[in-house]
Design an enzyme around this catalytic site. Structure first.
Site, PDB file in Angstrom:
ATOM      1  N   GLU A   1       4.999  12.150 -21.840  1.00 50.27           N
ATOM      2  CA  GLU A   1       5.598  11.279 -20.809  1.00 50.27           C
ATOM      3  C   GLU A   1       6.437  10.171 -21.452  1.00 50.27           C
ATOM      4  OE1 GLU A   1       5.618  12.011 -17.814  1.00 50.27           O
ATOM      5  OE2 GLU A   1       3.916  13.352 -17.560  1.00 50.27           O
TER       6      GLU A   1
ATOM      7  N   ARG B   1      13.005  13.895 -10.602  1.00 46.17           N
ATOM      8  CA  ARG B   1      11.928  13.133 -11.228  1.00 46.17           C
ATOM      9  C   ARG B   1      10.944  12.672 -10.163  1.00 46.17           C
ATOM     10  NH1 ARG B   1      13.678  14.279 -15.912  1.00 46.17           N
ATOM     11  NH2 ARG B   1      11.490  14.715 -16.015  1.00 46.17           N
TER      12      ARG B   1
ATOM     13  N   ASN C   1      10.549   9.717 -21.382  1.00 46.91           N
ATOM     14  CA  ASN C   1      11.190   8.511 -20.848  1.00 46.91           C
ATOM     15  C   ASN C   1      12.244   7.951 -21.804  1.00 46.91           C
ATOM     16  OD1 ASN C   1       9.764   8.633 -18.489  1.00 46.91           O
ATOM     17  ND2 ASN C   1       8.323   7.003 -19.002  1.00 46.91           N
TER      18      ASN C   1
HETATM   19  N1  LIG Z   1      11.706   3.941 -22.299  1.00 47.90           N
HETATM   20  C1  LIG Z   1      12.287   3.554 -21.149  1.00 47.90           C
HETATM   21  N2  LIG Z   1      13.499   2.932 -21.162  1.00 47.90           N
HETATM   22  C2  LIG Z   1      14.097   2.531 -20.019  1.00 47.90           C
HETATM   23  N3  LIG Z   1      13.568   2.724 -18.779  1.00 47.90           N
HETATM   24  C3  LIG Z   1      12.365   3.340 -18.696  1.00 47.90           C
HETATM   25  C4  LIG Z   1      11.666   3.787 -19.861  1.00 47.90           C
HETATM   26  N4  LIG Z   1      10.500   4.343 -19.467  1.00 47.90           N
HETATM   27  C5  LIG Z   1      10.474   4.261 -18.122  1.00 47.90           C
HETATM   28  N5  LIG Z   1      11.587   3.656 -17.638  1.00 47.90           N
HETATM   29  C6  LIG Z   1      11.862   3.336 -16.208  1.00 47.90           C
HETATM   30  O1  LIG Z   1      10.633   3.384 -15.497  1.00 47.90           O
HETATM   31  C7  LIG Z   1      10.711   4.323 -14.412  1.00 47.90           C
HETATM   32  C8  LIG Z   1       9.382   4.985 -14.177  1.00 47.90           C
HETATM   33  O2  LIG Z   1       9.010   5.822 -15.279  1.00 47.90           O
HETATM   34  P1  LIG Z   1       7.997   7.038 -15.029  1.00 47.90           P
HETATM   35  O3  LIG Z   1       7.836   7.780 -16.297  1.00 47.90           O
HETATM   36  O4  LIG Z   1       6.766   6.515 -14.379  1.00 47.90           O
HETATM   37  O5  LIG Z   1       8.750   7.938 -13.948  1.00 47.90           O
HETATM   38  P2  LIG Z   1      10.073   8.834 -14.157  1.00 47.90           P
HETATM   39  O6  LIG Z   1      10.340   9.034 -15.614  1.00 47.90           O
HETATM   40  O7  LIG Z   1      11.159   8.237 -13.360  1.00 47.90           O
HETATM   41  O8  LIG Z   1       9.649  10.241 -13.507  1.00 47.90           O
HETATM   42  P3  LIG Z   1       8.677  11.343 -14.183  1.00 47.90           P
HETATM   43  O9  LIG Z   1       8.045  10.726 -15.382  1.00 47.90           O
HETATM   44  O10 LIG Z   1       7.670  11.665 -13.120  1.00 47.90           O
HETATM   45  O11 LIG Z   1       9.535  12.486 -14.520  1.00 47.90           O
HETATM   46  C9  LIG Z   1      11.847   5.256 -14.805  1.00 47.90           C
HETATM   47  O12 LIG Z   1      12.459   5.873 -13.665  1.00 47.90           O
HETATM   48  C10 LIG Z   1      12.809   4.309 -15.532  1.00 47.90           C
HETATM   49  O13 LIG Z   1      13.579   3.570 -14.614  1.00 47.90           O
HETATM   50 MG   LIG Z   2       8.866   9.641 -16.912  1.00 49.57          MG
END
Ligand SMILES: Nc1ncnc2c1ncn2[C@@H]1O[C@H](COP(=O)(O)OP(=O)(O)OP(=O)(O)O)[C@@H](O)[C@H]1O
Ligand SMILES: [Mg+2]
Lengths: 108, 146
Positions: B48, B106, B52
């Site tokens: 995960e 996502r 990200n």
């Molecule tokens: N390393 C990162 N750099 C910049 N923004 C991030 C980062 N990690 C997470 N985010 C932000 O936090 C939000 C939530 O992250 P999360 O992993 O919970 O969900 P997602 O990546 O959008 O979807 P999924 O993980 O279910 O595919 C992301 O949509 C993004 O906006």
């Molecule tokens: Mg994610």
């Protein structure tokens, strides 16, 4: 190819093969979408029997296919999920929008 | 300090490197003799955080991802995943289940998955500078005196 598609009269069964992460989910979606967009099946069965690992990219795969299938009022069924995959599906709430099928003895 | 058991990897944010990152971390953690479930918990959480970095932090470019894994004799695993990407404006909001900036493919579940599979998840981020996610999990070692 990480997906094996089996066509039946009114359904398409997608046997997903291997680990599901962002990289492989993309390949799976590129294999499934053209087929269902062309055939408009009543039912899409996503079969997880051959998936040893999945992260939340798999939930995106399920929800994305659900949205596509709804365009022609089709439904999505999840099959062959391991206990772990079920845990992640439960966490997402996606189980409210899809059906579940018990692991099949024979594929195809 | 020489008595600290730690490993580091760094790799560019190609999506095809995701499975390598999971495999490298689980191979290192394997020396604690974790159960299959414990190892999969860690693999899933790492997957995960790495995803990200690839899809959010470095949205329209390739950048480096830095991972440090430390294990201590008591069986605590600490994984740090760091990027020098876009950063997160509002961390508590980003961590809410189902919050996503990633569009229709996502689920917004990454942080929720990390929290449910690890004992601790800490996020430090600065817009324009980058993000560090720290994950901790205690392995219940089955080896006596390990
Ligand atoms: N390393 C990162 N750099 C910049 N923004 C991030 C980062 N990690 C997470 N985010 C932000 O936090 C939000 C939530 O992250 P999360 O992993 O919970 O969900 P997602 O990546 O959008 O979807 P999924 O993980 O279910 O595919 C992301 O949509 C993004 O906006
Ligand atoms: Mg994610």
């Amino acid at each position: 190819m990480p997906v094996h598609l089996i066509y039946r009269e009114e359904s398409v069964r997608a046997e997903l093969i291997g680990e599901i992460d962002d990289y492989t989910a993309r390949q799976m979606r590129e294999a499934i979408d053209p087929a269902i967009s062309r055939l408009h099946p009543k039912k899409l069965i996503l079969d997880f029997s051959a998936v040893p690992f999945m992260d939340s990219s798999g939930i995106g795969l399920i929800i994305g296919r659900y949205k596509l299938m709804r365009l022609w009022e089709g439904e999505v069924t999840l099959s062959g999920m391991s206990r772990r995959i079920e845990m992640i599906v439960k966490l997402s709430g996606a189980e409210k929008i899809v059906r579940k099928e018990r692991r099949e003895q024979h594929a195809g | 300090m020489l008595d600290k058991n730690e490993m580091k990897i760094a790799f560019p944010s190609f999506s095809s490197n995701e499975s390598f990152a999971r495999a490298a971390i689980s191979a290192f953690v394997a020396q604690l003799d974790p159960t299959v479930d414990e190892l999969t918990d860690i693999k899933t959480a790492v997957s995960e955080a790495v995803t990200n970095c690839i899809i959010h932090a470095y949205r329209d470019r390739i950048g480096m991802i830095y991972i440090t894994v430390a294990i201590d004799p008591a069986g605590e695993v600490t994984v740090k995943i760091r990027d020098k990407g876009c950063g997160i404006e509002d961390v508590p909001k980003a961590m809410e289940p189902l919050f996503t900036t990633g569009g229709s493919e996502r689920a917004g579940l990454g942080f929720a998955v990390m929290q449910s599979f690890m004992n601790r998840v800490r996020v430090r981020s600065k817009p324009g500078v980058g993000t560090t996610v720290t994950l901790k999990k205690k392995i219940q070692s089955r080896r006596i005196g390990a």
